[in-house]
Design a protein around this motif. Structure first.
Motif, PDB file in Angstrom:
ATOM      1  N   VAL A 126      12.692  96.457  82.642  1.00 11.52           N
ATOM      2  CA  VAL A 126      12.477  97.391  81.872  1.00 11.52           C
ATOM      3  C   VAL A 126      13.343  98.457  81.814  1.00 11.52           C
ATOM      4  CG1 VAL A 126      10.661  99.228  81.619  1.00 11.52           C
ATOM      5  CG2 VAL A 126       9.972  96.837  82.226  1.00 11.52           C
ATOM      6  N   GLY A 127      14.080  98.693  83.013  1.00 10.41           N
ATOM      7  CA  GLY A 127      15.240  99.618  83.175  1.00 10.41           C
ATOM      8  C   GLY A 127      16.802  99.224  83.133  1.00 10.41           C
ATOM      9  N   ILE A 128      16.717  97.470  83.503  1.00 11.28           N
ATOM     10  CA  ILE A 128      18.151  97.108  83.240  1.00 11.28           C
ATOM     11  C   ILE A 128      18.397  96.202  82.373  1.00 11.28           C
ATOM     12  CG2 ILE A 128      19.232  94.654  84.016  1.00 11.28           C
ATOM     13  CD1 ILE A 128      17.238  94.821  87.205  1.00 11.28           C
ATOM     14  N   VAL A 129      18.303  96.516  80.899  1.00 13.54           N
ATOM     15  CA  VAL A 129      18.124  95.988  79.985  1.00 13.54           C
ATOM     16  C   VAL A 129      18.593  97.265  79.255  1.00 13.54           C
ATOM     17  CG1 VAL A 129      17.523  94.993  77.323  1.00 13.54           C
ATOM     18  CG2 VAL A 129      16.636  94.200  79.687  1.00 13.54           C
ATOM     19  N   PRO A 130      17.986  97.640  78.730  1.00 13.34           N
ATOM     20  CA  PRO A 130      18.493  99.271  77.991  1.00 13.34           C
ATOM     21  C   PRO A 130      19.961 100.017  78.994  1.00 13.34           C
ATOM     22  CG  PRO A 130      16.344  99.500  79.027  1.00 13.34           C
ATOM     23  CD  PRO A 130      16.799  98.670  79.241  1.00 13.34           C
ATOM     24  N   LEU A 131      19.521  99.336  80.255  1.00 14.43           N
ATOM     25  CA  LEU A 131      21.236  99.941  81.054  1.00 14.43           C
ATOM     26  C   LEU A 131      22.186  99.269  80.420  1.00 14.43           C
ATOM     27  CD1 LEU A 131      19.832 101.574  84.514  1.00 14.43           C
ATOM     28  CD2 LEU A 131      20.619 103.076  82.167  1.00 14.43           C
ATOM     29  N   GLY A 132      22.266  97.922  80.871  1.00 18.72           N
ATOM     30  CA  GLY A 132      22.934  97.226  80.477  1.00 18.72           C
ATOM     31  C   GLY A 132      24.142  96.835  79.017  1.00 18.72           C
ATOM     32  N   ILE A 133      23.176  97.424  78.187  1.00 19.59           N
ATOM     33  CA  ILE A 133      23.291  97.749  76.776  1.00 19.59           C
ATOM     34  C   ILE A 133      24.398  99.466  76.411  1.00 19.59           C
ATOM     35  CG2 ILE A 133      22.470  98.079  74.469  1.00 19.59           C
ATOM     36  CD1 ILE A 133      20.014  96.895  74.713  1.00 19.59           C
ATOM     37  N   ALA A 134      23.478  99.528  77.505  1.00 17.81           N
ATOM     38  CA  ALA A 134      24.897 101.234  77.693  1.00 17.81           C
ATOM     39  C   ALA A 134      25.624 101.058  78.250  1.00 17.81           C
ATOM     40  CB  ALA A 134      23.751 102.627  78.683  1.00 17.81           C
ATOM     41  N   PHE A 135      25.912  99.967  79.072  1.00 21.18           N
ATOM     42  CA  PHE A 135      27.051  99.316  80.065  1.00 21.18           C
ATOM     43  C   PHE A 135      28.003  98.804  78.935  1.00 21.18           C
ATOM     44  CE2 PHE A 135      29.666  96.543  82.062  1.00 21.18           C
ATOM     45  CZ  PHE A 135      30.356  97.084  83.026  1.00 21.18           C
ATOM     46  N   VAL A 136      27.341  97.894  78.267  1.00 19.75           N
ATOM     47  CA  VAL A 136      28.484  97.342  77.340  1.00 19.75           C
ATOM     48  C   VAL A 136      29.215  98.093  76.799  1.00 19.75           C
ATOM     49  CG1 VAL A 136      28.380  95.990  75.350  1.00 19.75           C
ATOM     50  CG2 VAL A 136      26.837  94.941  77.469  1.00 19.75           C
ATOM     51  N   LEU A 137      28.325  99.159  75.662  1.00 16.59           N
ATOM     52  CA  LEU A 137      28.809 100.600  74.412  1.00 16.59           C
ATOM     53  C   LEU A 137      29.661 101.237  75.535  1.00 16.59           C
ATOM     54  CD1 LEU A 137      25.518 100.912  73.298  1.00 16.59           C
ATOM     55  CD2 LEU A 137      27.240 100.255  72.014  1.00 16.59           C
ATOM     56  N   ILE A 138      29.326 101.622  77.352  1.00 16.06           N
ATOM     57  CA  ILE A 138      30.325 102.136  77.434  1.00 16.06           C
ATOM     58  C   ILE A 138      31.881 101.280  77.529  1.00 16.06           C
ATOM     59  CG2 ILE A 138      31.181 103.308  79.716  1.00 16.06           C
ATOM     60  CD1 ILE A 138      28.079 103.980  80.235  1.00 16.06           C
ATOM     61  N   VAL A 139      32.094 100.484  78.044  1.00 19.20           N
ATOM     62  CA  VAL A 139      32.842  99.949  78.377  1.00 19.20           C
ATOM     63  C   VAL A 139      33.691  99.453  76.680  1.00 19.20           C
ATOM     64  CG1 VAL A 139      33.809  97.711  78.678  1.00 19.20           C
ATOM     65  CG2 VAL A 139      32.013  98.557  80.253  1.00 19.20           C
ATOM     66  N   THR A 140      33.116  99.410  75.957  1.00 20.85           N
ATOM     67  CA  THR A 140      33.520  98.601  74.468  1.00 20.85           C
ATOM     68  C   THR A 140      34.615 100.299  73.889  1.00 20.85           C
ATOM     69  OG1 THR A 140      31.744  97.718  73.727  1.00 20.85           O
ATOM     70  CG2 THR A 140      33.301  98.080  72.232  1.00 20.85           C
ATOM     71  N   THR A 141      33.380 101.420  74.031  1.00 17.61           N
ATOM     72  CA  THR A 141      34.084 102.815  73.742  1.00 17.61           C
ATOM     73  C   THR A 141      35.248 102.718  74.817  1.00 17.61           C
ATOM     74  OG1 THR A 141      32.835 104.032  75.057  1.00 17.61           O
ATOM     75  CG2 THR A 141      32.023 103.375  72.842  1.00 17.61           C
ATOM     76  N   ARG A 142      35.248 102.358  75.532  1.00 15.55           N
ATOM     77  CA  ARG A 142      36.747 103.283  76.399  1.00 15.55           C
ATOM     78  C   ARG A 142      37.952 102.202  76.489  1.00 15.55           C
ATOM     79  NH1 ARG A 142      35.296 107.481  80.395  1.00 15.55           N
ATOM     80  NH2 ARG A 142      34.116 107.503  79.789  1.00 15.55           N
ATOM     81  N   MET A 143      37.639 100.979  76.280  1.00 15.46           N
ATOM     82  CA  MET A 143      38.435  99.633  75.590  1.00 15.46           C
ATOM     83  C   MET A 143      38.828  99.918  74.471  1.00 15.46           C
ATOM     84  SD  MET A 143      36.436  96.132  76.932  1.00 15.46           S
ATOM     85  CE  MET A 143      38.469  95.484  75.994  1.00 15.46           C
ATOM     86  N   LEU A 144      38.153 100.194  73.214  1.00 13.13           N
ATOM     87  CA  LEU A 144      38.751 101.402  72.571  1.00 13.13           C
ATOM     88  C   LEU A 144      39.486 101.921  72.399  1.00 13.13           C
ATOM     89  CD1 LEU A 144      35.413 100.523  69.782  1.00 13.13           C
ATOM     90  CD2 LEU A 144      37.809  98.871  70.098  1.00 13.13           C
ATOM     91  N   GLU A 145      38.934 103.065  73.559  1.00 14.66           N
ATOM     92  CA  GLU A 145      40.479 104.326  73.783  1.00 14.66           C
ATOM     93  C   GLU A 145      41.597 103.735  74.129  1.00 14.66           C
ATOM     94  OE1 GLU A 145      38.345 106.737  76.365  1.00 14.66           O
ATOM     95  OE2 GLU A 145      36.462 107.763  74.732  1.00 14.66           O
ATOM     96  N   VAL A 146      41.535 103.106  75.151  1.00 11.69           N
ATOM     97  CA  VAL A 146      42.509 102.335  75.110  1.00 11.69           C
ATOM     98  C   VAL A 146      44.212 101.593  74.420  1.00 11.69           C
ATOM     99  CG1 VAL A 146      43.957 101.187  77.069  1.00 11.69           C
ATOM    100  CG2 VAL A 146      42.090 102.229  77.277  1.00 11.69           C
ATOM    101  N   PHE A 147      42.904 100.484  73.718  1.00 14.23           N
ATOM    102  CA  PHE A 147      43.541 100.044  72.652  1.00 14.23           C
ATOM    103  C   PHE A 147      43.667 100.298  71.159  1.00 14.23           C
ATOM    104  CE2 PHE A 147      42.257  97.101  76.017  1.00 14.23           C
ATOM    105  CZ  PHE A 147      42.383  96.609  76.954  1.00 14.23           C
ATOM    106  N   GLY A 148      43.309 101.239  71.439  1.00 15.16           N
ATOM    107  CA  GLY A 148      42.795 101.776  69.094  1.00 15.16           C
ATOM    108  C   GLY A 148      44.230 102.736  69.224  1.00 15.16           C
TER     109      GLY A 148
END
Length: 79
Positions: A57-79
């Motif tokens: 119940v806690g892992i799934v939403p935090l996993g989604i948040a983790f993916v969003l955090i990593v995606t935004t950080r990668m877009l900052e670096v590469f974009g």
């Protein structure tokens, strides 16, 4: 004019720092829950196995948040 720019700059820096801190807290919480789930799933007790499933119940939403955090950080670096 200078007062408005200074206030706006301080507000932006504070917001960015707060967002970074919340991201770090979310990642650490996800790590803690994943460790607990792994410990509970190894146990032979049905009670602990149930707790391992409940942690999803806690892992799934935090996993989604983790993916969003990593995606935004990668877009900052590469974009």
């Amino acid at each position: 004019m200078i007062s408005t720019v200074t206030t706006s700059t301080v507000s932006t820096v504070t917001t960015a720092a707060l967002a970074g801190s919340l991201g770090l807290i979310a990642i650490l919480m996800l790590l803690a829950l994943l460790i607990q789930k792994e410990i509970f799933s190894v146990s032979d007790s049905p009670k602990f196995k149930a707790w391992g499933r409940i942690l999803n119940v806690g892992i799934v939403p935090l996993g989604i948040a983790f993916v969003l955090i990593v995606t935004t950080r990668m877009l900052e670096v590469f974009g």
